[in-house]
Design a protein around this motif. Structure first.
Motif, short mmCIF file in Angstrom:
data_model
loop_
_atom_site.label_atom_id
_atom_site.label_comp_id
_atom_site.label_asym_id
_atom_site.label_seq_id
_atom_site.Cartn_x
_atom_site.Cartn_y
_atom_site.Cartn_z
N VAL A 131 0.85 -1.19 0.00
CA VAL A 131 0.00 0.00 0.00
C VAL A 131 0.88 1.24 0.00
O VAL A 131 1.90 1.29 0.69
N LEU A 132 0.49 2.24 -0.79
CA LEU A 132 1.24 3.48 -0.88
C LEU A 132 0.33 4.65 -0.52
O LEU A 132 -0.81 4.71 -0.96
N ASP A 156 -5.27 -3.68 -6.02
CA ASP A 156 -6.46 -3.09 -6.65
C ASP A 156 -6.16 -2.70 -8.10
O ASP A 156 -7.01 -2.82 -8.98
N ILE A 157 -4.93 -2.21 -8.32
CA ILE A 157 -4.54 -1.87 -9.69
C ILE A 157 -4.52 -3.13 -10.54
O ILE A 157 -5.09 -3.18 -11.63
N GLN A 163 0.57 -0.33 -16.51
CA GLN A 163 0.79 -0.72 -17.90
C GLN A 163 0.23 -2.11 -18.19
O GLN A 163 -0.30 -2.36 -19.28
N LYS A 164 0.34 -3.01 -17.22
CA LYS A 164 -0.21 -4.35 -17.39
C LYS A 164 -1.72 -4.30 -17.52
O LYS A 164 -2.32 -5.07 -18.29
N VAL A 165 -2.34 -3.40 -16.77
CA VAL A 165 -3.80 -3.25 -16.85
C VAL A 165 -4.18 -2.68 -18.22
O VAL A 165 -5.07 -3.21 -18.91
N ALA A 166 -3.52 -1.61 -18.63
CA ALA A 166 -3.85 -0.97 -19.90
C ALA A 166 -3.64 -1.89 -21.08
O ALA A 166 -4.44 -1.89 -22.04
N SER A 167 -2.61 -2.72 -21.03
CA SER A 167 -2.32 -3.62 -22.15
C SER A 167 -3.33 -4.76 -22.26
O SER A 167 -3.39 -5.44 -23.29
N ARG A 184 -8.53 3.77 -7.58
CA ARG A 184 -8.10 5.04 -7.00
C ARG A 184 -8.16 5.00 -5.48
O ARG A 184 -8.98 4.27 -4.90
N PRO A 185 -7.33 5.77 -4.79
CA PRO A 185 -7.37 5.81 -3.32
C PRO A 185 -8.73 6.28 -2.80
O PRO A 185 -9.38 7.13 -3.44
N ALA A 186 -9.14 5.75 -1.69
CA ALA A 186 -10.41 6.17 -1.09
C ALA A 186 -10.32 7.64 -0.69
O ALA A 186 -9.27 8.12 -0.27
N TRP A 187 -11.42 8.36 -0.83
CA TRP A 187 -11.47 9.78 -0.51
C TRP A 187 -11.39 9.99 1.00
O TRP A 187 -12.16 9.44 1.77
N LYS A 188 -10.44 10.83 1.43
CA LYS A 188 -10.28 11.12 2.86
C LYS A 188 -10.29 12.61 3.14
O LYS A 188 -10.03 13.02 4.27
#
Length: 237
Positions: free
Chosen positions: A69-70, A231-232, A192-196, A215-219
């Motif tokens: 997680v980032l 998630d990505i 890139q793996k997702v887009a491809s 996308r990150p949850a809104w905080k």
């Protein structure tokens, strides 16, 4: 028999003999003989290099598992994702960076207005007077419902324009490096793996819907959220 106490000479001889006895040690040793034929042990000290245990940073995704997680804001995540998607559409890197920044800026502006952070444009003649004159663009980039005008540069490249100004791709690159730091390459590779896994037509149409899946949850406005690498990856086909 009568025992005779040992005299000073006998005690001295016993001490001398004790000094010639070999020294026992658990440390590696080498044996040698003196002139009298007695073995003597010399201690050999073996130095070992210190072992340094290296562990990945708790805040870094580099070398981490798919569950890493980032902490990062939404805006740079969308900017990077749009850059990756535009590369999937065969645009040059500089064009992708500039267009991605424009799309992200529009989304941030819309969000800010919905939260009351930014004021909506005035109605009537005042708003019309403040609206900049339309600039005719030789080409338009379309992605996720956004049409972004492109301006040809002296070197032949195409860069996005916003409010009549050309977006500098180098500043966008610096912005992404500052936001993701050492994790930029890891996150971009996952995107890139997702887009491809999608066709160019699907990416052009559904790029925003795919972004909303990881996308990150809104905080709160300007508050970093949690970007999950898993998630990505899960957004791929």
């Amino acid at each position: 028999r009568v025992s005779v106490p040992a005299g000073p000479g006998a005690k001295a001889a016993a001490k001398a003999k004790d000094r010639r006895l070999p020294v026992r040690s658990k440390i590696g040793k080498k044996s040698s003989k003196d002139a009298a034929g007695f073995e003597r042990n010399s201690i050999e000290v073996v130095k070992k290099e210190p072992v340094i245990k290296r562990e990945p940073s708790k805040t870094s995704l580099s070398g981490a598992s798919a569950s890493a997680v980032l902490k990062v804001n939404r805006a740079p995540v969308l900017t990077l994702w749009m850059t990756v998607c535009l590369r999937r559409l065969r645009y040059a890197e500089d064009t992708c960076l500039s267009v991605a920044k424009v799309v992200t800026g529009r989304c941030a502006s819309a969000k800010g207005k919905s939260l009351g952070i930014f004021q909506a444009p005035e109605s009537g003649e005042k708003a019309t007077a403040k609206k900049p004159a339309a600039v005719e663009a030789p080409e338009v980039c379309t992605i996720a419902g956004h049409k972004v005008p492109l301006a040809s540069q002296p070197d032949g490249s195409l860069l996005a324009t916003s409010v009549g100004s050309v977006v500098n791709p180098k500043s966008v690159e610096t912005y992404l490096n500052r936001a993701f730091k050492d994790d930029l390459a890891v996150v971009r590779s996952a995107m890139q793996k997702v887009a491809s896994s999608y066709s160019a037509a699907e990416i052009q149409k559904d790029a925003m819907q795919l972004y909303e899946r990881f996308r990150p949850a809104w905080k709160g406005w300007g508050v970093p959220g949690d970007l999950h690498l898993k998630d990505i990856s899960a957004a791929a086909k």
